[in-house]
Every structure is written in C-alpha cells, then in structure tokens.
Scaffold this active site. Sequence first.
Site, PDB file in Angstrom:
ATOM      1  N   LYS A  30       0.086   5.457   8.183  1.00  0.00           N
ATOM      2  CA  LYS A  30       0.843   5.613   6.921  1.00  0.00           C
ATOM      3  C   LYS A  30      -0.156   5.761   5.774  1.00  0.00           C
ATOM      4  CE  LYS A  30       1.877   1.960   4.867  1.00  0.00           C
ATOM      5  NZ  LYS A  30       1.381   1.081   3.822  1.00  0.00           N
ATOM      6  N   LYS A  79      -7.367   1.806  -3.445  1.00  0.00           N
ATOM      7  CA  LYS A  79      -7.068   1.367  -2.069  1.00  0.00           C
ATOM      8  C   LYS A  79      -7.299   2.527  -1.088  1.00  0.00           C
ATOM      9  CE  LYS A  79      -5.131  -0.881   1.438  1.00  0.00           C
ATOM     10  NZ  LYS A  79      -5.460  -2.137   2.062  1.00  0.00           N
ATOM     11  N   THR A  81       0.881  -1.173   0.000  1.00  0.00           N
ATOM     12  CA  THR A  81       0.000   0.000   0.000  1.00  0.00           C
ATOM     13  C   THR A  81       0.911   1.213   0.000  1.00  0.00           C
ATOM     14  OG1 THR A  81      -1.673  -1.170   1.256  1.00  0.00           O
ATOM     15  CG2 THR A  81      -1.844   1.227   1.191  1.00  0.00           C
TER      16      THR A  81
HETATM   17  N1  LIG Z   1      -1.152  -6.506   7.484  1.00  0.00           N
HETATM   18  C1  LIG Z   1      -2.292  -6.229   6.894  1.00  0.00           C
HETATM   19  O1  LIG Z   1      -3.388  -6.578   7.378  1.00  0.00           O
HETATM   20  C2  LIG Z   1      -2.304  -5.505   5.557  1.00  0.00           C
HETATM   21  C3  LIG Z   1      -3.495  -5.472   4.824  1.00  0.00           C
HETATM   22  C4  LIG Z   1      -3.513  -4.828   3.590  1.00  0.00           C
HETATM   23  C5  LIG Z   1      -2.352  -4.192   3.126  1.00  0.00           C
HETATM   24  N2  LIG Z   1      -1.218  -4.211   3.880  1.00  0.00           N
HETATM   25  C6  LIG Z   1      -0.013  -3.524   3.341  1.00  0.00           C
HETATM   26  O2  LIG Z   1       0.902  -4.502   2.879  1.00  0.00           O
HETATM   27  C7  LIG Z   1       2.248  -4.047   3.087  1.00  0.00           C
HETATM   28  C8  LIG Z   1       3.002  -5.084   3.932  1.00  0.00           C
HETATM   29  O3  LIG Z   1       2.316  -5.212   5.169  1.00  0.00           O
HETATM   30  P1  LIG Z   1       2.707  -6.362   6.222  1.00  0.00           P
HETATM   31  O4  LIG Z   1       1.627  -6.366   7.239  1.00  0.00           O
HETATM   32  O5  LIG Z   1       3.072  -7.623   5.500  1.00  0.00           O
HETATM   33  O6  LIG Z   1       4.035  -5.710   6.851  1.00  0.00           O
HETATM   34  P2  LIG Z   1       5.193  -6.416   7.690  1.00  0.00           P
HETATM   35  O7  LIG Z   1       4.736  -7.679   8.313  1.00  0.00           O
HETATM   36  O8  LIG Z   1       5.776  -5.357   8.545  1.00  0.00           O
HETATM   37  O9  LIG Z   1       6.255  -6.820   6.553  1.00  0.00           O
HETATM   38  C9  LIG Z   1       6.952  -5.855   5.824  1.00  0.00           C
HETATM   39  C10 LIG Z   1       7.912  -6.576   4.893  1.00  0.00           C
HETATM   40  O10 LIG Z   1       8.644  -5.600   4.137  1.00  0.00           O
HETATM   41  C11 LIG Z   1      10.043  -5.793   4.357  1.00  0.00           C
HETATM   42  N3  LIG Z   1      10.693  -4.474   4.307  1.00  0.00           N
HETATM   43  C12 LIG Z   1      10.287  -3.334   4.936  1.00  0.00           C
HETATM   44  N4  LIG Z   1      11.113  -2.324   4.643  1.00  0.00           N
HETATM   45  C13 LIG Z   1      12.039  -2.812   3.808  1.00  0.00           C
HETATM   46  C14 LIG Z   1      13.180  -2.261   3.155  1.00  0.00           C
HETATM   47  N5  LIG Z   1      13.499  -0.959   3.286  1.00  0.00           N
HETATM   48  N6  LIG Z   1      13.928  -3.064   2.383  1.00  0.00           N
HETATM   49  C15 LIG Z   1      13.604  -4.364   2.238  1.00  0.00           C
HETATM   50  N7  LIG Z   1      12.552  -4.949   2.819  1.00  0.00           N
HETATM   51  C16 LIG Z   1      11.790  -4.190   3.598  1.00  0.00           C
HETATM   52  C17 LIG Z   1      10.150  -6.468   5.701  1.00  0.00           C
HETATM   53  O11 LIG Z   1      11.366  -7.152   5.819  1.00  0.00           O
HETATM   54  P3  LIG Z   1      11.899  -7.651   7.269  1.00  0.00           P
HETATM   55  O12 LIG Z   1      11.292  -9.007   7.484  1.00  0.00           O
HETATM   56  O13 LIG Z   1      13.371  -7.712   7.138  1.00  0.00           O
HETATM   57  O14 LIG Z   1      11.452  -6.624   8.278  1.00  0.00           O
HETATM   58  C18 LIG Z   1       8.950  -7.419   5.612  1.00  0.00           C
HETATM   59  O15 LIG Z   1       9.232  -8.529   4.797  1.00  0.00           O
HETATM   60  C19 LIG Z   1       2.131  -2.649   3.737  1.00  0.00           C
HETATM   61  O16 LIG Z   1       2.216  -1.659   2.748  1.00  0.00           O
HETATM   62  C20 LIG Z   1       0.746  -2.675   4.362  1.00  0.00           C
HETATM   63  O17 LIG Z   1       0.196  -1.374   4.489  1.00  0.00           O
HETATM   64  C21 LIG Z   1      -1.162  -4.870   5.075  1.00  0.00           C
END
Ligand SMILES: NC(=O)c1ccc[n+]([C@@H]2O[C@H](COP(=O)([O-])OP(=O)(O)OC[C@H]3O[C@@H](n4cnc5c(N)ncnc54)[C@H](OP(=O)(O)O)[C@@H]3O)[C@@H](O)[C@H]2O)c1
Length: 290
Positions: free
Chosen positions: A241, A173, A98
């Site tokens: 965010k 979104k 997102t």
């Molecule tokens: N969680 C939800 O319910 C949900 C629903 C809809 C949309 N989203 C969106 O989907 C996206 C991911 O969400 P999530 O919940 O999966 O987040 P998350 O669990 O915090 O995972 C983030 C991922 O991105 C990686 N990452 C972050 N910064 C990075 C960087 N600078 N370089 C390389 N890798 C990086 C992290 O690696 P590490 O493992 O090394 O930290 C991890 O694999 C976000 O944009 C969020 O807004 C989330």
Amino acid sequence: MAKVAFIGLGVMGYPMAGHLKVKGGHEVAVYNRTFAKAEKWAAEFGGKAFRTPAEAAKDADFVFTCVGNDDDLRAVTVGKDGVLEGMKKGATLIDNTTASAEVARELDAATKEKGLHFIDAPVSGGQAGAENGVLTVMCGGDEAVFEKARPVIDAYARMVGLMGPAGSGQLAKMVNQICVAGVVQGLAEAIHFGKQAGLDMEAVVEVISKGAAGSWQMDNRHKTMIAGKYDFGFAIDWMRKDLDIILSEARRNGAKLPVTALIDQFYADVQDMGGNRWDTSSLLARLERK
Ligand SMILES: NC(=O)c1ccc[n+]([C@@H]2O[C@H](COP(=O)([O-])OP(=O)(O)OC[C@H]3O[C@@H](n4cnc5c(N)ncnc54)[C@H](OP(=O)(O)O)[C@@H]3O)[C@@H](O)[C@H]2O)c1
C-alpha cells in the site's frame, strides 16, 4: 492535560492511545470499528469507548486517527458519523495513518472550512516503537498548530518534526519507506549470499553491524531473518500500500525510483508465496525459495 479522542485501535493505535492516557495523562475517548476492541481498551486504560467516530470526537481538543489507507481515513473523518461531524471549533485532527499527501491536503481543506485544524503525522518505528512509546513522527501542517499539538504527540514519540505544510509529513514518510525498501533488499541479499558461502551469519553480522553496513534493519531483523522467521511487525500488504502511494507520487513529481519499483514487484512475489501478513524482511524468503 487535554481532552483527546483516538480513532482506530489496531496494532499501532491501541498502544499509542494507551500512552496518551498513561504517559500523557490526557482524558482519552476511543472509537474502533470492531467495538469489542474499544471496550477492551477502555477497560484496560480507563477511558471511554464510543460507537461512532463523531461521538468519540465531540469534546476533544485533539482527535487522532490511525486506520489503514486513504479510503478508511475518509470513512472515519469526512464520512457519515465521521469525526468532522462531531469536532468542536478550534479542535485539531492529527492523522497517524500512512496515507497519500493528496488525502492530507483534502483533510486540511475540509477541516479549515469548519474552523478546525489538521496535522498529517505518519509514524515510523513499528509495533515495538508504538508499544514502547518511542515512535518517529513526521508532521505536515501550520507551524502554530503543530507547536500546540507537539507536546500531546510527545506521549508516544521519541522524535517529532514539522516537515512543511499539510501533506509534507506523508511525503517524508514516503522518503522513509523508500530507504527501508532498499535497505531490506540489500540485507536480504547479504544474508542469502553469506549462507550460500557457508559463513556463520550471526558472527558476521556481529562484526559488520558496527561498521558502514550497519542499519536499524540489521540490528533488529538479522536474527529472525537468519532463522527464517517473518512474523515481526510491518505486514507486506501494508508495505505494498505504501509503495503504491510512493510510486503514484513519483509519477506526479517526476522522481525516478527504479529500485523501489522493482522491490514492489519482489513483494508481489512474496504475496504469491502466501506472505501477505509476513513482515517486510521476508524478501529473503523469496531469494531462498526453491
Ligand atoms: N504496523 C506497523 O508496524 C506500522 C508502522 C508504521 C505505520 N503503520 C501504519 O499505521 C496504520 C495502521 O496500521 P496498523 O498496523 O495499526 O493496522 P491494523 O492493525 O490493521 O489496524 C487498522 C485499524 O484501522 C481500523 N480500520 C480500518 N479500516 C477502517 C474503516 N474503513 N473504518 C473504520 N476503521 C477502520 C481497524 O479497525 P478494526 O479493528 O475494526 O479492523 C483497526 O483499528 C496504517 O496506515 C499503517 O500503514 C503501521
């Protein structure tokens, strides 16, 4: 079957990449900044883990990214050792992060310059939607590219739609998150009021959820909200965010979002209460604060 790379094995990416392998039957290469997670994924699903995004993307027809915010996305795509250094001509980058519409347009231009394709494809449906492979996917990009990508995306989705040119998936979104913010605040106020009035809120919700007040948030969150538990999915830090991206976009396009802006401030209050990783339904905790 396609060759696929997945960059970012977080709460969402880990199971999504799993569905591409198991349900889609694709050959999947993975990269995660914390390499141990990539190794764990590879051991669990039988794909290959790589040390850089560029290496993971090298042979792929479709490269997926699902990281945190705009800057994280730039780091794994156009940054050093990013996927654009590795992707072969004609391959498609599909971004599930997102992020802003602006960064989507940037990546559309950067990929086109290299003979690659781009689809912005943010998702809705939360952790459970990702784990069960039933996400809603809002896409932006060229129609011919979308039609080729759609059957691959289907592996982790229940609903996939093309909303318009690059950036339109992110804009859709934003529409989704504006709806969610208002509905959650309304639900929080309703539960708070009902408890103050001495009602059995489980019984009330069982009845009203079948009428005009019913919503996904009511069906999926009322029990945990009534119990004061806020550990069920999308974290407030991520929501803020998203709201920041939305309010910037609204300043550009002239939309008036008074309630969304207010709810952003309510979420700031919840962060002050220590709720950074609580889920978005914790707006109720703010109302119940003594
Ligand atoms: N969680 C939800 O319910 C949900 C629903 C809809 C949309 N989203 C969106 O989907 C996206 C991911 O969400 P999530 O919940 O999966 O987040 P998350 O669990 O915090 O995972 C983030 C991922 O991105 C990686 N990452 C972050 N910064 C990075 C960087 N600078 N370089 C390389 N890798 C990086 C992290 O690696 P590490 O493992 O090394 O930290 C991890 O694999 C976000 O944009 C969020 O807004 C989330």
